[in-house]
Design a protein around this motif. Structure first.
Motif, mmCIF file in Angstrom:
data_model
loop_
_atom_site.group_PDB
_atom_site.id
_atom_site.type_symbol
_atom_site.label_atom_id
_atom_site.label_comp_id
_atom_site.label_asym_id
_atom_site.label_seq_id
_atom_site.Cartn_x
_atom_site.Cartn_y
_atom_site.Cartn_z
ATOM 1 N N ASP A 43 0.858 -1.189 0.000
ATOM 2 C CA ASP A 43 0.000 0.000 0.000
ATOM 3 C C ASP A 43 0.900 1.248 0.000
ATOM 4 N N PRO A 44 0.697 2.169 -0.958
ATOM 5 C CA PRO A 44 1.557 3.363 -1.024
ATOM 6 C C PRO A 44 1.430 4.272 0.196
ATOM 7 N N ARG A 45 0.380 4.099 0.993
ATOM 8 C CA ARG A 45 0.225 4.938 2.184
ATOM 9 C C ARG A 45 1.037 4.415 3.369
ATOM 10 N N ILE A 46 1.559 3.188 3.262
ATOM 11 C CA ILE A 46 2.291 2.585 4.375
ATOM 12 C C ILE A 46 3.494 3.412 4.821
ATOM 13 N N PRO A 47 4.321 3.997 3.885
ATOM 14 C CA PRO A 47 5.489 4.768 4.353
ATOM 15 C C PRO A 47 5.129 5.900 5.308
ATOM 16 N N GLY A 48 3.909 6.412 5.226
ATOM 17 C CA GLY A 48 3.533 7.512 6.110
ATOM 18 C C GLY A 48 2.917 7.052 7.404
ATOM 19 N N ILE A 49 2.794 5.765 7.600
ATOM 20 C CA ILE A 49 2.187 5.226 8.815
ATOM 21 C C ILE A 49 3.267 4.571 9.643
ATOM 22 N N PRO A 50 3.291 4.830 10.930
ATOM 23 C CA PRO A 50 4.303 4.199 11.780
ATOM 24 C C PRO A 50 4.236 2.677 11.674
ATOM 25 N N GLY A 51 5.409 2.026 11.739
ATOM 26 C CA GLY A 51 5.463 0.580 11.594
ATOM 27 C C GLY A 51 4.686 -0.144 12.663
ATOM 28 N N SER A 52 4.661 0.403 13.889
ATOM 29 C CA SER A 52 3.937 -0.257 14.968
ATOM 30 C C SER A 52 2.440 -0.302 14.688
ATOM 31 N N VAL A 53 1.915 0.787 14.089
ATOM 32 C CA VAL A 53 0.500 0.826 13.744
ATOM 33 C C VAL A 53 0.198 -0.192 12.646
ATOM 34 N N TRP A 54 1.061 -0.236 11.657
ATOM 35 C CA TRP A 54 0.863 -1.184 10.551
ATOM 36 C C TRP A 54 0.897 -2.616 11.058
ATOM 37 N N SER A 55 1.850 -2.919 11.968
ATOM 38 C CA SER A 55 1.971 -4.276 12.519
ATOM 39 C C SER A 55 0.728 -4.644 13.310
ATOM 40 N N ALA A 56 0.214 -3.727 14.112
ATOM 41 C CA ALA A 56 -0.996 -4.003 14.878
ATOM 42 C C ALA A 56 -2.198 -4.224 13.968
ATOM 43 N N THR A 57 -2.271 -3.466 12.861
ATOM 44 C CA THR A 57 -3.383 -3.616 11.920
ATOM 45 C C THR A 57 -3.344 -4.982 11.241
ATOM 46 N N VAL A 58 -2.154 -5.412 10.821
ATOM 47 C CA VAL A 58 -2.016 -6.724 10.186
ATOM 48 C C VAL A 58 -2.364 -7.832 11.170
ATOM 49 N N THR A 59 -1.914 -7.694 12.417
ATOM 50 C CA THR A 59 -2.245 -8.697 13.437
ATOM 51 C C THR A 59 -3.748 -8.785 13.649
ATOM 52 N N ALA A 60 -4.401 -7.638 13.685
ATOM 53 C CA ALA A 60 -5.854 -7.625 13.836
ATOM 54 C C ALA A 60 -6.537 -8.317 12.651
ATOM 55 N N THR A 61 -5.961 -8.147 11.460
ATOM 56 C CA THR A 61 -6.513 -8.808 10.275
ATOM 57 C C THR A 61 -6.409 -10.314 10.396
ATOM 58 N N TYR A 62 -5.235 -10.800 10.858
ATOM 59 C CA TYR A 62 -5.064 -12.238 11.041
ATOM 60 C C TYR A 62 -6.042 -12.779 12.079
ATOM 61 N N VAL A 63 -6.231 -12.027 13.152
ATOM 62 C CA VAL A 63 -7.181 -12.461 14.179
ATOM 63 C C VAL A 63 -8.594 -12.530 13.602
ATOM 64 N N GLU A 64 -8.963 -11.533 12.815
ATOM 65 C CA GLU A 64 -10.304 -11.499 12.223
ATOM 66 C C GLU A 64 -10.538 -12.709 11.322
ATOM 67 N N TYR A 65 -9.570 -13.009 10.444
ATOM 68 C CA TYR A 65 -9.745 -14.132 9.522
ATOM 69 C C TYR A 65 -9.703 -15.467 10.256
#
Length: 375
Positions: A43-65
């Motif tokens: 996602d081109p917006r990822i560079p502007g988002i802190p890595g910790s936020v991105w990691s938490a979002t991906v983890t939440a996605t895995y939990v959801e699925y």
């Protein structure tokens, strides 16, 4: 898990979840989670988002699925246990819809809690403005639930359709089996009746020949009884049986019948229906040789033609009559039932005089699956 269907108290078949169903569910949601994670990575917006936020979002996605993978199995079980039939069981349909709303509410609340727990250590970064529409997350979860339910209904329908198709084929096979056995039961008494008539004609004028005919008849009856359950036999075995019948007829006609075999090399191992040639040769004897004042001649030929085995029986009689006897009719019906329209028995005039009976069937040396409906 089991691969077999069960029967409930109402007599309805049910299809419990199988190991392959569980594997398919886990694989689907795992693949979806992986694709989601990869899409977030690029996602081109990822560079502007802190890595910790991105990691938490991906983890939440895995939990959801993972949660959806777990809940998919009971949804499928319910879809199999309580079939939805549109136009008939609106109560069940409304029940499934109500269940979907409840699941969507629970899933949305649970996922919000998971996201909150993952974002809590990040402080203010985790706080985002509320969604523009209240309940939008519930709607998304409801749509996912409906997709899972539709997949479960489709699975149940496919399994049920396959079971019904197998039952239909099995029933057709039993009917065709009964039909073939009926044809054979007509053929054997017909052959026995004709042979006994021939024996009775020789009792007084040729006792020795009568004894030889009875011996040949005994061999033929033993063959028909031993091979009564075999639908196909090698051509050489069928020719051996035919030779016994020819010997019997030659005794009856006492030198006035000449039968010649012309068998192409390599076709003797081809499979043919058992007892298929005897009624064709018998037809040549009854409707050809017996009508002559001169010695009768019969030529039996077998050859490989394209993908077919072609057997012809040619006699020097008066020519084809207006119809077929029981033997030829049964032979034609057996070929049609076993091989379909690709096999046939036809009668035509010989090039000079007499009749040619031609049998055509697919050439094969190993038993092949018969068309649907034939055992």
């Amino acid at each position: 898990m089991t691969d077999q269907s069960g029967i409930d108290s109402s007599g309805r078949e049910r299809y419990p979840l199988r190991a392959q169903d569980v594997a398919a569910v886990v694989s689907f949601w795992a693949l979806l989670a992986l694709v989601s994670a990869v899409s977030r990575e690029i996602d081109p917006r990822i560079p502007g988002i802190p890595g910790s936020v991105w990691s938490a979002t991906v983890t939440a996605t895995y939990v959801e699925y993972t949660l959806w993978a777990v809940i998919t199995l009971p949804i499928w079980w319910l879809a199999s246990r309580y079939t939805i039939e549109l136009g008939r069981r609106w109560g069940r349909l409304l029940g499934f819809l109500a269940l979907g709303v409840a699941i969507a509410i629970v899933m949305d609340g649970l996922l919000q809690e998971v996201r909150g727990q993952l974002m809590e250590p990040l402080g203010r970064i985790r706080r985002r403005p509320p969604p523009p529409l209240v309940g939008l997350g519930i709607l998304d979860d409801l749509i996912v639930y409906l997709g899972v339910l539709a997949a479960g209904v489709a699975r149940d329908y496919i399994l049920r359709y396959r079971a019904r198709l197998e039952d239909t084929v099995r029933l057709q096979a039993l009917l065709a089996q009964a039909r073939l056995e009926t044809l054979r039961s007509q053929l054997n008494p017909h052959f026995l009746f004709n042979t006994l008539n021939a024996v009775s004609a020789l009792v007084e004028r040729d006792p020795k020949g009568t004894r030889r005919m009875i011996a040949r008849l005994s061999d033929l009856l033993r063959y028909t009884l031993e091979e009564s359950t075999a639908h196909e036999v090698p051509l050489h075995q069928e020719l051996q049986m035919l030779s016994e019948y020819v010997d019997l007829m030659q005794i009856r006609f006492q030198g006035k019948l000449v039968v010649t075999f012309d068998i192409e090399a390599g076709v003797r191992s081809g499979l043919v229906p058992s007892l298929i040639l005897q009624p064709i040769v018998e037809n040549a004897v009854v409707h050809g040789v017996t009508q002559l004042s001169v010695p009768g001649r019969i030529l039996v030929r077998a050859r490989h033609q394209a993908d077919d085995l072609v057997v012809t029986v040619t006699d020097n009689g008066p020519g084809p009559g207006t119809g077929q006897g029981i033997g030829l009719s049964n032979a034609s019906a057996r070929l049609s039932a076993m091989y379909g329209p690709g096999a046939s028995v036809t009668l035509r005039p010989a090039s000079e005089a007499g009749t040619v009976a031609e049998l055509t069937l697919p050439y094969h040396e190993v038993a092949i699956p018969l068309p649907p409906g034939v055992a």
